[in-house]
Design a protein around this motif. Structure first.
Motif, PDB file in Angstrom:
ATOM      1  N   THR A 257       0.615  -1.460  -0.285  1.00  0.00           N
ATOM      2  CA  THR A 257      -0.300  -0.554   0.018  1.00  0.00           C
ATOM      3  C   THR A 257       0.880   1.151  -0.403  1.00  0.00           C
ATOM      4  O   THR A 257       2.269   1.092   0.071  1.00  0.00           O
ATOM      5  N   SER A 259       0.667   3.533   2.361  1.00  0.00           N
ATOM      6  CA  SER A 259      -0.070   4.337   3.461  1.00  0.00           C
ATOM      7  C   SER A 259       1.201   4.867   4.459  1.00  0.00           C
ATOM      8  O   SER A 259       1.391   5.877   4.806  1.00  0.00           O
ATOM      9  N   GLU A 260       2.713   4.210   4.449  1.00  0.00           N
ATOM     10  CA  GLU A 260       3.404   5.255   4.571  1.00  0.00           C
ATOM     11  C   GLU A 260       4.087   6.663   3.777  1.00  0.00           C
ATOM     12  O   GLU A 260       4.026   7.562   4.248  1.00  0.00           O
ATOM     13  N   ALA A 262       0.904   8.278   2.372  1.00  0.00           N
ATOM     14  CA  ALA A 262      -0.269   9.066   3.202  1.00  0.00           C
ATOM     15  C   ALA A 262       0.536   9.318   4.586  1.00  0.00           C
ATOM     16  O   ALA A 262      -0.619  10.720   5.212  1.00  0.00           O
ATOM     17  N   ASP A 263       0.959   8.710   5.038  1.00  0.00           N
ATOM     18  CA  ASP A 263       1.172   8.795   6.499  1.00  0.00           C
ATOM     19  C   ASP A 263       2.396  10.218   6.614  1.00  0.00           C
ATOM     20  O   ASP A 263       1.851  11.104   7.860  1.00  0.00           O
ATOM     21  N   ASP A 276      -7.306   9.360   0.279  1.00  0.00           N
ATOM     22  CA  ASP A 276      -5.977   8.824   1.996  1.00  0.00           C
ATOM     23  C   ASP A 276      -6.512   7.954   1.438  1.00  0.00           C
ATOM     24  O   ASP A 276      -6.058   6.961   1.726  1.00  0.00           O
ATOM     25  N   ARG A 277      -8.112   7.013   1.362  1.00  0.00           N
ATOM     26  CA  ARG A 277      -8.286   5.561   1.533  1.00  0.00           C
ATOM     27  C   ARG A 277      -7.615   5.017   0.137  1.00  0.00           C
ATOM     28  O   ARG A 277      -7.564   3.597   0.725  1.00  0.00           O
ATOM     29  N   ARG A 280      -4.138   4.174   0.998  1.00  0.00           N
ATOM     30  CA  ARG A 280      -3.931   3.163   1.894  1.00  0.00           C
ATOM     31  C   ARG A 280      -4.258   1.722   1.979  1.00  0.00           C
ATOM     32  O   ARG A 280      -4.030   0.848   2.586  1.00  0.00           O
ATOM     33  N   SER A 281      -5.000   1.590   0.641  1.00  0.00           N
ATOM     34  CA  SER A 281      -5.335   0.232  -0.016  1.00  0.00           C
ATOM     35  C   SER A 281      -4.045   0.207  -1.463  1.00  0.00           C
ATOM     36  O   SER A 281      -3.114   0.521  -1.280  1.00  0.00           O
ATOM     37  N   THR A 319     -10.941   2.174  -4.453  1.00  0.00           N
ATOM     38  CA  THR A 319      -9.630   1.627  -2.787  1.00  0.00           C
ATOM     39  C   THR A 319      -9.184   0.045  -4.274  1.00  0.00           C
ATOM     40  O   THR A 319      -7.770  -0.097  -3.918  1.00  0.00           O
TER      41      THR A 319
END
Length: 409
Positions: A257, A259-260, A262-263, A276-277, A280-281, A319
């Protein structure tokens, strides 16, 4: 019109670092690189920052507001590899300096029921406004059909011709209808008669070899079904093809993903909840793939002198198209390219001068007198730390500075 002079910034001109230089904008063009700021100029002090050409994402699929999002990240041009932003539909985009510019293949030549139909959930209908003119759907199963569609696509405003060479194996749908070699050959030969640029979707070594045999100008994916061999690297090199690896897409196909990314607060501040969703997918359609193999292939291509371009394959905020977001993911791709072994400067060229040259965009991709004033000013020095590309201080599109409220505080 007031001249704008960007002073005290290090300049990376798309090919190399020039050191600290003054860059002057007059209207939508760069009129001076070096020297002193002309008297009466509006001064933008770039002390502690690096001025880059506006970034180019060499593989996208547009979505509502995606060009707005891209520009917030300093991506001033997106190259659409399947979509609706052909010349007959993008007049308003061309003249709107609050969104990224775009070039488009229109729709790719593929058989009925072929890729990308397998990516869409049953009954899925995207929520988007239709363009003024619906694009041509060039479904082809024979050489004659493919060749006949090429002039039609060009007449309808496709900037380049794309061929889908994909049997669905990597996406978990083996056995999809796929173009055969004769059909690709015929389409490419017809495109060459018109001087048109050709690109291919190819996720496997076999599909990449087919593209090379047909004389395709570039592949807009990197194969991920097996490690590279000297034979396939040599085939790509000898065919003179460029490669858009889309490492970020390959990672997503493997279930990795974003996610890193997005963070990262520099990214989070610019994404709404949908993106964002999505970031993170992941696609997660080829978990057996190896990111290290992809890195090794990129490194081998670069060592062989093959032109590497930065692209993402970012699409819609859904997603099932996960792991990617417009603008943000191009910065992620630059980080992936460096992780694969490219120097930061080489990665920056992949998102600026190299892509502009390969896609015949002679008015952008570099900081030079007479070119479009598509510019990105970032804090720090991305030629040393590629992550600094996300430290956005200012963005210009055709000399128009993006409103500060569009950027993170």
């Amino acid at each position: 019109m007031t001249l704008t002079a960007i002073t005290n910034a290090r300049v990376f001109d798309g090919e190399k670092s020039l050191g600290v230089q003054t860059v002057v904008i007059d209207g939508g063009r760069i009129t001076q690189v070096g020297g002193d700021a002309p008297r009466g100029s509006e001064i933008v002090d770039g002390h502690g920052a690096t001025l880059l050409p506006g970034l180019i994402d060499a593989h996208v699929h547009s979505a509502p507001d995606s060009l707005t999002l891209a520009l917030r990240f300093g991506v001033t041009t997106e190259l659409e590899m399947q979509g609706m932003n052909t010349r007959e539909n993008r007049g308003a985009i061309t003249d709107d300096d609050t969104v990224a510019d775009v070039r488009s293949a229109g729709f790719a030549i593929t058989p009925p029921g072929g890729h990308p139909s397998e990516l869409m959930p049953e009954g899925y209908r995207p929520k988007r406004d239709l363009p003024p003119v619906m694009p041509l759907m060039p479904f082809s199963t024979t050489p004659e059909e493919a060749a006949a569609f090429v002039p039609q696509l060009l007449a309808r405003g496709s900037d380049f011709i794309k061929f889908m060479i994909d049997d669905g194996t990597v996406e978990g749908h083996p056995g999809l209808p796929v173009l055969d070699q004769a059909t690709v050959n015929a389409g490419v030969a017809e495109a060459k008669k018109y001087g048109a640029l050709t690109v291919a979707h190819a996720l496997t070594v076999e599909a990449t070899a087919m593209a090379a045999e047909a004389g395709i100008d570039g592949v807009v994916h990197l194969f991920m079904d097996q490690p590279h061999t000297a034979e396939i690297i040599g085939l790509i090199r000898d065919a003179g093809m460029f490669v858009v690896p889309c490492i970020s897409l390959n990672a997503s196909m493997m279930g990795i993903t974003g996610s890193e990314l997005a963070d990262d607060p520099r990214v989070a501040a610019r994404l709404d909840s949908r993106w964002d969703r999505t970031l993170r997918s992941s696609y997660n359609r080829y978990p057996q793939g190896s990111l290290d193999d992809v890195y090794d292939s990129v490194r081998a291509l670069d060592a062989a002198g093959v032109d590497i371009l930065a692209g993402t394959d970012v699409s819609m905020p859904e997603t099932f198209f996960g792991g990617l977001a417009h603008g943000a993911s191009l910065h992620h791709e630059l980080q992936y390219l460096v992780a694969a072994g490219l120097t930061p400067a080489r990665a920056l060229r992949a998102a600026t001068a190299t892509t502009a040259r390969c896609f015949r965009l002679s008015d952008r991709g570099r900081i030079a007198e007479g070119l479009r004033a598509d510019l990105l000013l970032v804090d720090g020095d991305p030629t040393g730390n590629i992550s600094d590309t996300l430290n956005t201080r200012a963005v210009w599109r055709r000399g128009a500075r993006l409103a500060l409220e569009s950027l993170p505080s």
